[in-house]
Design a protein around this motif. Structure first.
Motif, PDB file in Angstrom:
ATOM      1  N   UNK A 121       0.854  -1.200   0.087  1.00  0.00           N
ATOM      2  CA  UNK A 121      -0.131   0.149  -0.009  1.00  0.00           C
ATOM      3  C   UNK A 121       0.856   1.243   0.113  1.00  0.00           C
ATOM      4  N   UNK A 122       1.881   1.315  -0.883  1.00  0.00           N
ATOM      5  CA  UNK A 122       2.714   2.520  -1.025  1.00  0.00           C
ATOM      6  C   UNK A 122       3.662   2.636   0.149  1.00  0.00           C
ATOM      7  N   UNK A 123       4.103   1.695   1.092  1.00  0.00           N
ATOM      8  CA  UNK A 123       5.071   1.828   2.098  1.00  0.00           C
ATOM      9  C   UNK A 123       6.318   2.472   1.397  1.00  0.00           C
ATOM     10  N   UNK A 124       7.041   3.309   2.273  1.00  0.00           N
ATOM     11  CA  UNK A 124       8.162   4.030   1.633  1.00  0.00           C
ATOM     12  C   UNK A 124       9.613   3.215   2.376  1.00  0.00           C
ATOM     13  N   UNK A 125      10.432   3.165   1.357  1.00  0.00           N
ATOM     14  CA  UNK A 125      11.685   2.658   1.599  1.00  0.00           C
ATOM     15  C   UNK A 125      12.820   3.852   1.708  1.00  0.00           C
ATOM     16  N   UNK A 126      13.824   3.633   2.697  1.00  0.00           N
ATOM     17  CA  UNK A 126      14.878   4.536   2.826  1.00  0.00           C
ATOM     18  C   UNK A 126      16.090   4.028   2.147  1.00  0.00           C
ATOM     19  N   UNK A 127      17.312   5.050   2.417  1.00  0.00           N
ATOM     20  CA  UNK A 127      18.425   4.642   1.722  1.00  0.00           C
ATOM     21  C   UNK A 127      19.149   3.799   2.729  1.00  0.00           C
ATOM     22  N   UNK A 128      19.763   2.674   2.581  1.00  0.00           N
ATOM     23  CA  UNK A 128      20.716   1.825   2.976  1.00  0.00           C
ATOM     24  C   UNK A 128      22.000   2.312   3.202  1.00  0.00           C
ATOM     25  N   UNK A 129      22.953   1.561   3.907  1.00  0.00           N
ATOM     26  CA  UNK A 129      24.402   2.046   3.959  1.00  0.00           C
ATOM     27  C   UNK A 129      25.350   1.729   2.635  1.00  0.00           C
ATOM     28  N   UNK A 130      24.671   1.122   1.872  1.00  0.00           N
ATOM     29  CA  UNK A 130      25.244   0.796   0.433  1.00  0.00           C
ATOM     30  C   UNK A 130      25.153   2.038  -0.253  1.00  0.00           C
ATOM     31  N   UNK A 131      24.057   2.987   0.067  1.00  0.00           N
ATOM     32  CA  UNK A 131      23.963   4.021  -0.536  1.00  0.00           C
ATOM     33  C   UNK A 131      22.778   3.826  -1.805  1.00  0.00           C
ATOM     34  N   UNK A 132      22.046   3.113  -1.617  1.00  0.00           N
ATOM     35  CA  UNK A 132      20.955   2.483  -2.249  1.00  0.00           C
ATOM     36  C   UNK A 132      19.422   2.688  -1.750  1.00  0.00           C
ATOM     37  N   UNK A 133      18.364   2.743  -2.450  1.00  0.00           N
ATOM     38  CA  UNK A 133      17.146   2.486  -1.673  1.00  0.00           C
ATOM     39  C   UNK A 133      16.700   1.173  -1.835  1.00  0.00           C
ATOM     40  N   UNK A 134      16.121   0.659  -0.659  1.00  0.00           N
ATOM     41  CA  UNK A 134      15.772  -0.714  -0.591  1.00  0.00           C
ATOM     42  C   UNK A 134      16.520  -1.733   0.056  1.00  0.00           C
ATOM     43  N   UNK A 135      16.202  -2.985  -0.008  1.00  0.00           N
ATOM     44  CA  UNK A 135      17.093  -4.091   0.578  1.00  0.00           C
ATOM     45  C   UNK A 135      18.440  -4.308  -0.039  1.00  0.00           C
ATOM     46  N   UNK A 136      19.337  -4.512   0.686  1.00  0.00           N
ATOM     47  CA  UNK A 136      20.734  -4.979   0.258  1.00  0.00           C
ATOM     48  C   UNK A 136      20.844  -6.016   1.251  1.00  0.00           C
ATOM     49  N   UNK A 137      21.371  -7.282   0.928  1.00  0.00           N
ATOM     50  CA  UNK A 137      21.743  -8.348   1.925  1.00  0.00           C
ATOM     51  C   UNK A 137      22.937  -8.417   2.495  1.00  0.00           C
ATOM     52  N   UNK A 138      23.221  -9.512   3.386  1.00  0.00           N
ATOM     53  CA  UNK A 138      24.299  -9.591   4.175  1.00  0.00           C
ATOM     54  C   UNK A 138      25.419  -9.606   3.147  1.00  0.00           C
TER      55      UNK A 138
END
Length: 192
Positions: A121-138
């Motif tokens: 329903x339009x939830x927002x994603x922030x910037x991770x510490x890789x400098x990207x939007x959304x998920x980046x894994x271990x």
């Protein structure tokens, strides 16, 4: 000499001792005894190893999460995925997600790296510490031993007035006053 894992474990116990909640990783921000919702994953068990699929060595897609027991007074949910074992002053952020509807029972696998999530329903994603939007894994340094990854669900008493792409500091300053409960599932990953 204590290992880093022993030191982090002791720090977690120390910090946890000062939190309100039920002693099982749940914290209540308003002191009325309500714990946060429970969180689990069909992809891995708490304390187990995160499957390679969800890491930089695999497909690097977000794992599915299940959420249960959200209280009636909650207006939205948020998710923070971080690595407290990272060699930095603060834990390394892998995913920020907020304004998830409070009746959400599942965050599906492979959430796109976009500012908003239509499936939630339009939830927002922030910037991770890789400098990207959304998920980046271990993706810990090779031969650095296992790192622990925390998947923390926050129950908030409001929808956050926060633009997509915000970093952790901005997210926390907006979210912290509205946390009414939280719970965490942790799992490990190690690269050889």
């Amino acid at each position: 000499m204590e290992t880093r894992r022993e030191l982090i474990g002791a720090a977690t116990l120390f910090v946890g001792a000062g939190c309100l909640g039920d002693g099982n990783g749940n914290r209540n921000g308003n002191g009325d005894g309500r714990a946060g919702p429970s969180v689990s994953s069909p992809a891995f068990d708490a304390g187990a190893t995160i499957p390679t699929k969800y890491t930089c060595d695999g497909e690097d897609v977000s794992p599915p999460l299940r959420i249960r027991g959200t209280q009636d007074a909650v207006e939205s949910l948020a998710l923070v995925v971080d690595d407290p074992d990272a060699p930095s002053e603060t834990s390394f952020v892998h995913w920020l997600l907020w304004n998830v509807p409070p009746d959400t029972e599942e965050i599906p696998e492979d959430i796109p790296q976009e500012q908003t999530v239509a499936a939630l329903d339009g939830a927002a994603q922030g910037t991770n510490d890789f400098g990207e939007i959304g998920y980046r894994g271990p993706c810990p340094p090779a031969d650095d031993g296992p790192h622990t990854y925390r998947f923390t669900v926050l129950a908030l008493d409001t929808m956050l007035d926060l633009d997509p792409g915000a970093d952790r500091e901005t997210f926390q300053s907006e979210a912290d006053p509205h946390v009414r409960g939280e719970t965490t599932i942790s799992a490990d990953y190690e690269r050889q």
